[in-house]
Design an enzyme around this catalytic site. Structure first.
Site, short mmCIF file in Angstrom:
data_model
loop_
_atom_site.label_atom_id
_atom_site.label_comp_id
_atom_site.label_asym_id
_atom_site.label_seq_id
_atom_site.Cartn_x
_atom_site.Cartn_y
_atom_site.Cartn_z
N GLU A 82 0.82 -1.21 0.00
CA GLU A 82 0.00 0.00 0.00
C GLU A 82 0.85 1.26 0.00
O GLU A 82 1.98 1.27 0.52
CB GLU A 82 -0.95 0.02 1.19
N ARG A 93 -2.33 11.25 7.08
CA ARG A 93 -2.18 10.58 5.78
C ARG A 93 -3.46 10.56 4.97
O ARG A 93 -3.44 10.27 3.78
CB ARG A 93 -1.67 9.14 5.99
N ARG A 97 -5.50 5.73 -0.84
CA ARG A 97 -4.36 4.83 -0.99
C ARG A 97 -4.36 4.21 -2.39
O ARG A 97 -5.39 4.04 -3.02
CB ARG A 97 -4.42 3.67 0.00
N HIS A 112 -10.45 4.79 2.56
CA HIS A 112 -9.67 3.96 3.50
C HIS A 112 -10.13 2.51 3.52
O HIS A 112 -10.48 1.96 4.56
CB HIS A 112 -9.68 4.56 4.91
#
Length: 121
Positions: A82, A93, A97, A112
């Site tokens: 990831e 963050r 992703r 997420h």
């Protein structure tokens, strides 16, 4: 004796090559997709970093993604990695992703890991 052996070896090589030609980079059936051009600019930059091998801005980038949600095709531990896609204005963050697989496949999530889209390259 040797002449009988050669066709068998060639047949085995053809079978192996046919197996290598089919990759896991095709999206799983029914999974939503997104083209690279449709990704947010930050995701495109992260994808470039992945292709270049880094350096990555976050210490967790490149870490094993466990696929505990079971939304990606099932593979052994360590198959997926990831990478953080920066979220403008986020103090951490964020939720975005990119997840890559050893077969060359790339997945994008902006929530997420609640959902994924296969990235078409």
């Amino acid at each position: 004796m040797l002449l009988r052996f050669v066709p068998r070896v060639l047949l085995c090589l053809l079978v192996l090559l046919a197996g290598c030609a089919s990759t896991d980079s095709d999206p799983p059936s029914g999974m939503a997709t997104v083209t690279v051009a449709e990704l947010p600019v930050e995701a495109r930059r992260t994808l470039e970093l992945i292709d270049d091998g880094g350096p990555f801005p976050y210490a967790k980038d490149g870490s094993v993604f466990g696929n505990f949600e079971g939304l990606l095709p099932d593979h052994g531990r360590g198959y997926y990695r990831e990478y953080t896609v920066p979220t403008p204005g986020s103090r951490d963050r964020g939720a975005r992703r990119l997840v890559t697989g050893q077969g060359g496949e790339v997945y994008y999530t902006d929530d997420h890991y609640d959902s994924f889209r296969a990235v078409l390259r």
